[in-house]
Design a protein around this motif. Structure first.
Motif, PDB file in Angstrom:
ATOM      1  N   GLY A 148      26.275  50.822  46.620  1.00  0.00           N
ATOM      2  CA  GLY A 148      26.665  52.323  45.715  1.00  0.00           C
ATOM      3  C   GLY A 148      27.494  51.939  45.673  1.00  0.00           C
ATOM      4  O   GLY A 148      27.856  53.008  43.736  1.00  0.00           O
ATOM      5  N   ALA A 149      28.970  51.069  45.625  1.00  0.00           N
ATOM      6  CA  ALA A 149      30.153  51.514  44.909  1.00  0.00           C
ATOM      7  C   ALA A 149      29.597  50.487  43.355  1.00  0.00           C
ATOM      8  O   ALA A 149      30.096  51.011  42.686  1.00  0.00           O
ATOM      9  N   HIS A 150      28.831  49.694  43.058  1.00  0.00           N
ATOM     10  CA  HIS A 150      28.247  48.868  42.140  1.00  0.00           C
ATOM     11  C   HIS A 150      27.364  50.181  40.681  1.00  0.00           C
ATOM     12  O   HIS A 150      28.279  48.910  39.830  1.00  0.00           O
ATOM     13  N   GLU A 151      27.084  51.051  41.837  1.00  0.00           N
ATOM     14  CA  GLU A 151      26.290  51.948  40.957  1.00  0.00           C
ATOM     15  C   GLU A 151      26.979  52.178  39.952  1.00  0.00           C
ATOM     16  O   GLU A 151      26.818  52.549  38.542  1.00  0.00           O
ATOM     17  N   VAL A 152      28.119  52.834  40.583  1.00  0.00           N
ATOM     18  CA  VAL A 152      29.189  53.455  39.501  1.00  0.00           C
ATOM     19  C   VAL A 152      29.903  52.801  38.881  1.00  0.00           C
ATOM     20  O   VAL A 152      29.947  53.310  37.513  1.00  0.00           O
ATOM     21  N   LEU A 153      30.279  51.672  39.698  1.00  0.00           N
ATOM     22  CA  LEU A 153      31.218  50.587  37.994  1.00  0.00           C
ATOM     23  C   LEU A 153      31.089  49.784  37.994  1.00  0.00           C
ATOM     24  O   LEU A 153      31.974  49.437  36.686  1.00  0.00           O
ATOM     25  N   ASP A 154      30.099  49.515  37.442  1.00  0.00           N
ATOM     26  CA  ASP A 154      29.125  47.918  37.126  1.00  0.00           C
ATOM     27  C   ASP A 154      28.872  49.101  35.634  1.00  0.00           C
ATOM     28  O   ASP A 154      29.601  48.441  34.389  1.00  0.00           O
ATOM     29  N   PRO A 155      28.671  49.783  34.867  1.00  0.00           N
ATOM     30  CA  PRO A 155      28.541  50.605  33.904  1.00  0.00           C
ATOM     31  C   PRO A 155      29.976  50.685  32.807  1.00  0.00           C
ATOM     32  O   PRO A 155      30.249  51.110  32.216  1.00  0.00           O
ATOM     33  N   MET A 156      31.525  51.256  34.314  1.00  0.00           N
ATOM     34  CA  MET A 156      32.557  51.175  33.266  1.00  0.00           C
ATOM     35  C   MET A 156      33.217  49.952  33.027  1.00  0.00           C
ATOM     36  O   MET A 156      34.086  49.491  33.602  1.00  0.00           O
ATOM     37  N   THR A 157      32.771  49.867  31.689  1.00  0.00           N
ATOM     38  CA  THR A 157      32.729  48.025  31.091  1.00  0.00           C
ATOM     39  C   THR A 157      34.715  47.796  30.673  1.00  0.00           C
ATOM     40  O   THR A 157      35.147  47.050  30.501  1.00  0.00           O
ATOM     41  N   GLN A 158      35.213  49.061  30.737  1.00  0.00           N
ATOM     42  CA  GLN A 158      36.665  48.851  30.350  1.00  0.00           C
ATOM     43  C   GLN A 158      37.204  48.613  31.334  1.00  0.00           C
ATOM     44  O   GLN A 158      38.917  47.933  31.760  1.00  0.00           O
ATOM     45  N   TYR A 159      35.753  47.762  32.939  1.00  0.00           N
ATOM     46  CA  TYR A 159      37.562  47.513  34.128  1.00  0.00           C
ATOM     47  C   TYR A 159      36.691  46.267  34.051  1.00  0.00           C
ATOM     48  O   TYR A 159      35.436  45.790  34.808  1.00  0.00           O
ATOM     49  N   THR A 160      37.251  44.821  34.257  1.00  0.00           N
ATOM     50  CA  THR A 160      36.721  44.268  34.302  1.00  0.00           C
ATOM     51  C   THR A 160      36.452  44.118  36.351  1.00  0.00           C
ATOM     52  O   THR A 160      37.766  43.814  36.678  1.00  0.00           O
ATOM     53  N   GLN A 161      35.619  42.955  36.776  1.00  0.00           N
ATOM     54  CA  GLN A 161      35.636  43.134  38.076  1.00  0.00           C
ATOM     55  C   GLN A 161      35.727  41.369  38.239  1.00  0.00           C
ATOM     56  O   GLN A 161      35.110  40.779  38.213  1.00  0.00           O
ATOM     57  N   VAL A 162      36.862  41.279  39.108  1.00  0.00           N
ATOM     58  CA  VAL A 162      37.530  39.898  38.635  1.00  0.00           C
ATOM     59  C   VAL A 162      37.143  38.880  39.916  1.00  0.00           C
ATOM     60  O   VAL A 162      37.173  37.747  40.381  1.00  0.00           O
ATOM     61  N   ALA A 163      36.871  39.833  40.894  1.00  0.00           N
ATOM     62  CA  ALA A 163      36.611  38.965  42.660  1.00  0.00           C
ATOM     63  C   ALA A 163      36.377  40.187  43.294  1.00  0.00           C
ATOM     64  O   ALA A 163      36.224  41.164  43.632  1.00  0.00           O
ATOM     65  N   GLU A 164      34.897  39.386  44.710  1.00  0.00           N
ATOM     66  CA  GLU A 164      34.238  39.521  45.611  1.00  0.00           C
ATOM     67  C   GLU A 164      34.017  39.340  46.039  1.00  0.00           C
ATOM     68  O   GLU A 164      33.718  37.820  46.118  1.00  0.00           O
ATOM     69  N   GLN A 165      34.531  39.913  47.692  1.00  0.00           N
ATOM     70  CA  GLN A 165      34.171  38.739  49.382  1.00  0.00           C
ATOM     71  C   GLN A 165      33.954  39.482  50.106  1.00  0.00           C
ATOM     72  O   GLN A 165      34.010  40.345  49.858  1.00  0.00           O
ATOM     73  N   ALA A 166      32.824  39.008  50.942  1.00  0.00           N
ATOM     74  CA  ALA A 166      32.415  39.843  52.229  1.00  0.00           C
ATOM     75  C   ALA A 166      33.404  39.541  52.660  1.00  0.00           C
ATOM     76  O   ALA A 166      34.049  38.052  53.351  1.00  0.00           O
ATOM     77  N   VAL A 167      34.053  40.843  53.712  1.00  0.00           N
ATOM     78  CA  VAL A 167      35.152  39.711  54.715  1.00  0.00           C
ATOM     79  C   VAL A 167      34.437  39.700  56.211  1.00  0.00           C
ATOM     80  O   VAL A 167      33.765  40.836  57.060  1.00  0.00           O
ATOM     81  N   PRO A 168      33.985  39.019  56.738  1.00  0.00           N
ATOM     82  CA  PRO A 168      33.292  38.541  58.435  1.00  0.00           C
ATOM     83  C   PRO A 168      33.747  39.498  59.646  1.00  0.00           C
ATOM     84  O   PRO A 168      34.600  39.631  59.694  1.00  0.00           O
ATOM     85  N   ASP A 169      33.284  40.648  59.803  1.00  0.00           N
ATOM     86  CA  ASP A 169      32.945  40.608  61.320  1.00  0.00           C
ATOM     87  C   ASP A 169      34.248  41.695  60.779  1.00  0.00           C
ATOM     88  O   ASP A 169      34.632  42.317  61.819  1.00  0.00           O
ATOM     89  N   TRP A 170      34.491  42.247  59.490  1.00  0.00           N
ATOM     90  CA  TRP A 170      35.335  43.547  59.319  1.00  0.00           C
ATOM     91  C   TRP A 170      36.863  42.671  59.642  1.00  0.00           C
ATOM     92  O   TRP A 170      37.625  44.245  60.185  1.00  0.00           O
ATOM     93  N   ASP A 171      36.544  41.265  60.121  1.00  0.00           N
ATOM     94  CA  ASP A 171      37.920  41.303  60.854  1.00  0.00           C
ATOM     95  C   ASP A 171      39.224  41.368  59.536  1.00  0.00           C
ATOM     96  O   ASP A 171      39.706  41.496  58.624  1.00  0.00           O
ATOM     97  N   ASN A 172      40.274  42.368  59.702  1.00  0.00           N
ATOM     98  CA  ASN A 172      41.471  42.895  58.584  1.00  0.00           C
ATOM     99  C   ASN A 172      42.280  41.413  58.648  1.00  0.00           C
ATOM    100  O   ASN A 172      42.661  41.713  57.016  1.00  0.00           O
ATOM    101  N   GLN A 173      42.605  40.414  59.503  1.00  0.00           N
ATOM    102  CA  GLN A 173      43.537  39.305  59.324  1.00  0.00           C
ATOM    103  C   GLN A 173      43.210  38.927  58.017  1.00  0.00           C
ATOM    104  O   GLN A 173      43.247  37.990  57.228  1.00  0.00           O
ATOM    105  N   GLU A 174      41.528  38.815  58.305  1.00  0.00           N
ATOM    106  CA  GLU A 174      40.919  37.795  57.480  1.00  0.00           C
ATOM    107  C   GLU A 174      40.847  38.291  56.232  1.00  0.00           C
ATOM    108  O   GLU A 174      40.829  38.033  54.980  1.00  0.00           O
ATOM    109  N   ALA A 175      40.513  39.076  56.157  1.00  0.00           N
ATOM    110  CA  ALA A 175      40.679  40.382  54.820  1.00  0.00           C
ATOM    111  C   ALA A 175      41.608  40.450  54.580  1.00  0.00           C
ATOM    112  O   ALA A 175      41.709  40.120  52.492  1.00  0.00           O
ATOM    113  N   ALA A 176      42.994  39.813  55.171  1.00  0.00           N
ATOM    114  CA  ALA A 176      44.369  39.855  54.228  1.00  0.00           C
ATOM    115  C   ALA A 176      44.610  38.545  53.596  1.00  0.00           C
ATOM    116  O   ALA A 176      45.061  38.030  52.710  1.00  0.00           O
ATOM    117  N   THR A 177      43.863  37.952  54.381  1.00  0.00           N
ATOM    118  CA  THR A 177      43.982  36.371  53.801  1.00  0.00           C
ATOM    119  C   THR A 177      42.721  36.324  52.531  1.00  0.00           C
ATOM    120  O   THR A 177      43.550  35.402  51.517  1.00  0.00           O
TER     121      THR A 177
END
Length: 272
Positions: A96-125
């Protein structure tokens, strides 16, 4: 529960594989199941009740775009910190987020990653690596929930970039709302769980009574190759100016939200 005579099971799966096994065991004993909050891929639930998770993602994408625009960021780099890769909801949020943001070419998507188990400590890393690899040049972060958003905010703080305010969230937790009040997080998505629970109760009663339930549509289960009758509810975008709505709905209390340094912001916004 089946042994004790349950005739309907509501399931929030930890992962689709184990959820489907539970549903198979239930079905063998004549017990009907309902998927609650997340769909069990390859499962056999009679109904699915949740929020429209693609719409939640769209609200986050729209929220991030608004945050950037309000800050005068007309172009820049954005990163995605998604939920657990084995959580179907996380996939829908991201889509859903990509559906909105992908057409907005003024913003460059420089990184994307999933966080296993929604782990906040791993998310920080993970986010620290994103931030370093992009030379601290990230203006917006699509964080899938408030816990991941807080991990991003911690890393930004360590890099003297706290208060950038272009970080999304979800769940309207007390911590997330406090981050919004502090100006460290821009928005969250509030999902009134009372509505979701009531919808579940109505579906369960219909199954028990043998009645046809009222649904709002279907959701595709690609692994099970079927359409699951569903009740999908709508989330609410929360920015600083409507944080009070979450308190008014008794989801978070003023006592837990308006502590210490946040008391002044609560007074300003009429939260009591």
């Amino acid at each position: 529960m089946i042994t004790e005579g349950a005739t309907v099971l509501a399931i929030v799966n930890l992962d689709s594989a184990s959820g489907a096994q539970i549903q198979e065991s239930a079905e063998a004993e004549g017990v009907q199941t309902i998927d609650y909050d997340r769909l069990t891929l390859g499962g056999s639930a009679a109904y699915y009740v949740s929020f429209d998770n693609e719409e939640v993602g769209r609200l986050q994408g729209q929220g991030l775009a608004k945050c950037l625009e309000d800050k005068g960021v007309t172009q820049g780099n954005i990163a995605f910190l998604n939920g657990s890769p084995d959580d179907n909801n996380a996939t829908l949020f991201s889509g859903g987020a990509h559906e909105v943001l992908d057409p907005m070419t003024q913003y460059t998507q420089v990184a994307e990653q999933a966080v296993p188990d929604w782990d906040n400590q791993e998310a920080a890393t993970i986010f620290e690596q994103m931030y370093t690899q992009n030379g601290s040049n990230i203006q917006g972060v699509l964080a899938a929930n408030d816990g991941l958003a807080n991990s991003v905010i911690q890393i930004l703080g360590r890099n003297n970039a706290a208060g950038a305010n272009n970080v999304t969230g979800q769940d309207a937790t007390a911590e997330g709302l406090q981050n919004i009040l502090a100006g460290d997080q821009c928005m969250t998505v509030y999902k009134p769980i009372r509505d979701e629970a009531n919808a579940l109760a109505e579906l369960a009663a219909d199954l028990i009574n043998g009645d046809e339930a009222e649904t709002s549509g279907t959701v595709t289960d690609p692994e099970g190759d079927r359409e699951v009758p569903s009740v999908l509810l709508t989330g609410i975008s929360i920015f600083r100016d409507n944080v009070k709505a979450v308190v008014d709905d008794d989801f978070v209390t003023a006592d837990e939200l308006c502590t210490g340094e946040f008391a002044a912001a609560c007074d300003e916004l009429g939260i009591e």
